[in-house]
Scaffold this motif. Sequence first.
Motif, short mmCIF file in Angstrom:
data_model
loop_
_atom_site.label_atom_id
_atom_site.label_comp_id
_atom_site.label_asym_id
_atom_site.label_seq_id
_atom_site.Cartn_x
_atom_site.Cartn_y
_atom_site.Cartn_z
N ASP A 418 31.03 -17.33 -4.00
CA ASP A 418 30.84 -15.95 -4.42
C ASP A 418 31.79 -15.53 -5.53
O ASP A 418 31.45 -14.73 -6.39
CB ASP A 418 31.01 -15.03 -3.21
CG ASP A 418 32.45 -14.99 -2.73
OD1 ASP A 418 32.93 -16.03 -2.26
OD2 ASP A 418 33.09 -13.93 -2.82
N TYR A 421 30.54 -15.81 -9.21
CA TYR A 421 29.59 -14.77 -9.58
C TYR A 421 30.28 -13.40 -9.72
O TYR A 421 29.97 -12.63 -10.63
CB TYR A 421 28.49 -14.66 -8.53
CG TYR A 421 27.64 -15.91 -8.41
CD1 TYR A 421 26.55 -16.12 -9.26
CD2 TYR A 421 27.91 -16.87 -7.45
CE1 TYR A 421 25.76 -17.25 -9.14
CE2 TYR A 421 27.14 -18.01 -7.33
CZ TYR A 421 26.06 -18.20 -8.18
OH TYR A 421 25.29 -19.33 -8.07
N VAL A 422 31.22 -13.12 -8.81
CA VAL A 422 31.89 -11.83 -8.84
C VAL A 422 32.72 -11.68 -10.12
O VAL A 422 32.72 -10.62 -10.76
CB VAL A 422 32.77 -11.65 -7.59
CG1 VAL A 422 33.66 -10.42 -7.72
CG2 VAL A 422 31.91 -11.55 -6.35
N SER A 425 30.38 -11.12 -12.95
CA SER A 425 29.86 -9.76 -12.82
C SER A 425 30.88 -8.73 -13.28
O SER A 425 30.55 -7.73 -13.93
CB SER A 425 29.46 -9.47 -11.38
OG SER A 425 28.37 -10.27 -10.98
N ARG A 441 23.62 -10.81 -9.83
CA ARG A 441 23.40 -10.50 -8.42
C ARG A 441 22.07 -11.09 -7.94
O ARG A 441 21.96 -11.54 -6.79
CB ARG A 441 23.44 -8.99 -8.19
CG ARG A 441 24.83 -8.40 -8.43
CD ARG A 441 24.83 -6.90 -8.30
NE ARG A 441 24.52 -6.49 -6.94
CZ ARG A 441 25.42 -6.42 -5.95
NH1 ARG A 441 26.67 -6.77 -6.18
NH2 ARG A 441 25.07 -6.03 -4.74
N ASP A 442 21.05 -11.10 -8.81
CA ASP A 442 19.78 -11.73 -8.45
C ASP A 442 19.96 -13.23 -8.22
O ASP A 442 19.38 -13.81 -7.29
CB ASP A 442 18.74 -11.49 -9.55
CG ASP A 442 18.26 -10.04 -9.59
OD1 ASP A 442 18.45 -9.34 -8.58
OD2 ASP A 442 17.71 -9.63 -10.63
N MET A 444 22.70 -14.66 -7.24
CA MET A 444 23.40 -14.80 -5.96
C MET A 444 22.41 -14.74 -4.80
O MET A 444 22.51 -15.53 -3.85
CB MET A 444 24.45 -13.69 -5.80
CG MET A 444 25.64 -13.81 -6.73
SD MET A 444 26.85 -12.46 -6.51
CE MET A 444 27.51 -12.85 -4.90
N ARG A 445 21.45 -13.82 -4.88
CA ARG A 445 20.47 -13.70 -3.80
C ARG A 445 19.59 -14.95 -3.72
O ARG A 445 19.30 -15.46 -2.64
CB ARG A 445 19.62 -12.45 -3.99
CG ARG A 445 20.30 -11.16 -3.53
CD ARG A 445 19.33 -10.00 -3.48
NE ARG A 445 18.92 -9.59 -4.83
CZ ARG A 445 19.57 -8.67 -5.53
NH1 ARG A 445 20.64 -8.08 -5.04
NH2 ARG A 445 19.13 -8.34 -6.74
N LYS A 451 28.99 -12.45 -0.80
CA LYS A 451 30.36 -12.11 -1.19
C LYS A 451 31.25 -12.12 0.04
O LYS A 451 30.91 -11.54 1.07
CB LYS A 451 30.39 -10.74 -1.86
CG LYS A 451 31.75 -10.37 -2.45
CD LYS A 451 31.68 -9.02 -3.13
CE LYS A 451 33.00 -8.69 -3.79
NZ LYS A 451 34.10 -8.56 -2.85
N HIS A 505 28.50 -1.89 -9.22
CA HIS A 505 27.20 -1.24 -9.23
C HIS A 505 27.10 -0.22 -10.35
O HIS A 505 28.06 0.47 -10.67
CB HIS A 505 26.95 -0.54 -7.89
CG HIS A 505 27.13 -1.45 -6.72
ND1 HIS A 505 26.25 -2.44 -6.43
CD2 HIS A 505 28.12 -1.51 -5.80
CE1 HIS A 505 26.67 -3.09 -5.34
NE2 HIS A 505 27.80 -2.54 -4.96
#
Length: 587
Positions: A418, A421-422, A425, A441-442, A444-445, A451, A505
Motif C-alpha cells: 500500500d 500507491y499512497v 497518490s 486508487r482504482d 489499488m482496488r 492501506k 480525497h
Amino acid sequence: MSVSAAARHLESLLPRLASLRQYLQFHARLLTSGHLGAHPGLRARFLDRLALSPHPAALPHALLLLRSLPTPATNDLNAALRGLAASPHPARSLLLLAGRLLPALLPRPDALSLSFALKASARCSDAHTTVQLHALVLRLGVAADVRLLTTLLDSYAKCGDLASARKVFDEMTVRDVATWNSLLAGLAQGTEPNLALALFHRLADSFQELPSREEPNEVTIVAALSACAQIGSLKDGMYVHEFAKRFGLDRNVRVCNSLIDMYSKCGSLSRALDVFHSIKPEDRTLVSYNAAIQAHSMHGHGGDSLRLFDEMPTCIEPDGVTYLAVLCGCNHSGLVDDGLRVFNSMRVAPNMKHYGTIVDLLGRAGRLTEAYDTVISMPFPADIVLWQTLLGAAKMHGVVELAELAANKLAELGSNVDGDYVLLSNVYASKARWMDVGRVRDTMRRNDVRKVPGFSYTEIDGVMHKFINGDKEHPRWQEIYRALDDIVSRISELGYEPETSNVLHDIGEEEKQYALCYHSEKLAIAFGLIATPPGETLRVIKNLRICGDCHVVAKLISKAYGRVIVIRDRARFHRFEDGQCSCRDYW
C-alpha cells in the motif's frame, strides 16, 4: 607399555591435535594399534573432536570413519551428529539420524542424539522435523530429561511454532533456568513480546519454580529487555533493570548493551547514555558503541553519533552496523556532507542498507539527481526498499516525474504494498491532480491492495492503550474527543492551521480537517493528557511515519500544555518540548 596405558597416552594426545595431518596420523595410530575397535570410548572422543574441527575436510573424514565401523555405538553416532549439527549443513545431521548416510542399521539413538538433531532442526527452521523428533522423544521414553525437553522447546521456538513451545513448557514438571530462557527468548524474538514479559514477571515472582542454587542469568535479562524494546514499554524496562541489579547482572556488559538498546527504543535517551557511560571504557565492546551510536541516531542527534564514532578506540574496528548507525544519524540530522564522508571512508563493503541510507540522505536534502545517480550506479541491482526510498524523496519534494519512474520500477519488481500507491497518490494530491489520485486508487482496488491503518500505542500506569485513526472503541472515547476539541481550540490560539495538502480525497476543506483531526497519535496524546497528572511526559508509539499535521500539532500541544511528548514512529524518535521538536522539523 600395557594396552590401557597406551590408550591413556593416546587420549592425552587428543587435545593437542590441530591440523588435519595430525588427525589423520592419530587415526592411523588407532588403526595400527587396534584401539579403534578395542576402546570405543577413545574412538568416540576422537570422532567428536574430528567432527568439530574447523578444518573443512575433517567432518567428511569423520563421516567416513563412522561408515567404516562394522557396529557403530551410540556414542559414535552422537559425535557425528554433534559435528553435523554445528556445521554449515545441519540438515545432514537429520539425514544421519534417519539412517540415510550409513549402509548398516544405526545404533539406537539416545537423549543426546535427539538433542543434537533438535539443534539441527532449529538451525534449519524445520518445524516438521521438530514435530517428528518430538514424537521420537515420546516413543523412546526420554521425555523426563529436562535438558532434552528444553532443547525441544528451543527448537519449536526457533522454528516459529511458539504455541508448541509454550505447550512443552507448560507440560514440563521440572524446569531449569535454561528452560525459562529458551521460552523467553523465543517469545521475545518472535511475535509475542507481551507474552515474554508476562513470563518474565511470572519468573520474577516465583523463584521457587527454579531448582535450588539456580538464579536468572544475563540470558534471562537480555530476552526480557528485548521484549521491552519491541513494545516500547519503559515501565517494564525499568522493572527488568531493577531486577537485574538484585543479582548484580547490571554490571554484565551484555546486559548493559541490551539496556542501552532498550532505553533508547523506549524513548529515554538520557538513561541509555547513563548506562553506556557506566561501562568502564576498557570493558566497552563494539556492540556497546553500536548501541550508543544508534541511540543518538534514533533520537536525531547526528552530531553526537558522529562524535562517538570518532571517539571509538582504535582497537575496536567498526563493522557494517556501526557505519549504518552513523549514516542514519547523519540522515536524521541532515548532515549530508558528513554522511558522504563516512560512506566514502567505509572500511567494509557497503550493502544495500548503506546505499539506501545515502539515497535517503540525498533525497531528503533535495539532491534528487545525486540520489538517483547513486541508485543506478550501485554494484548490485536496487531492491524494492531502495526504490521506495527514492519514491519517498520524490513525494517529499513534489517531483512527479521521479515519483512515476520509481513507481514503475517498483511495479516491475513485483511490489504491491500500500505504501507505494499512497506515496504516489500523495504526490498527485499535492499537485491537486485528483484524476491521477483516482487512477492510483482504482489500481489499488484492482490489485486488492489495502492501506495499512495507522495505529498508535501509549502506556499509562503499565497498561498499553491502542488507538486507530478515527477510533471510537476506547472506553473513554467521548472524553478523548472532547479533549481533542479543547486541544484544537487552544492550539488555534497559537496559530494552528490544519495541513490538508496530503489528504488524498478530492473533498471539501472541512472534511479534510476532520480526517486529520482523529489520527491515532492525536487520540493517544489526548488520552495521555486526561489520564496523567500535569507535567508528566507522554510517550506514543506509532506504526507509520508521523504525518506533517500531527507533527505540528504535537509541537503546539507541548507548548500549550507544558508537556514533553515523545513519539516513536516507524523511522525515528521525535521529542516535543515547548513548541519545538528534536528533529528540528527535518524528518
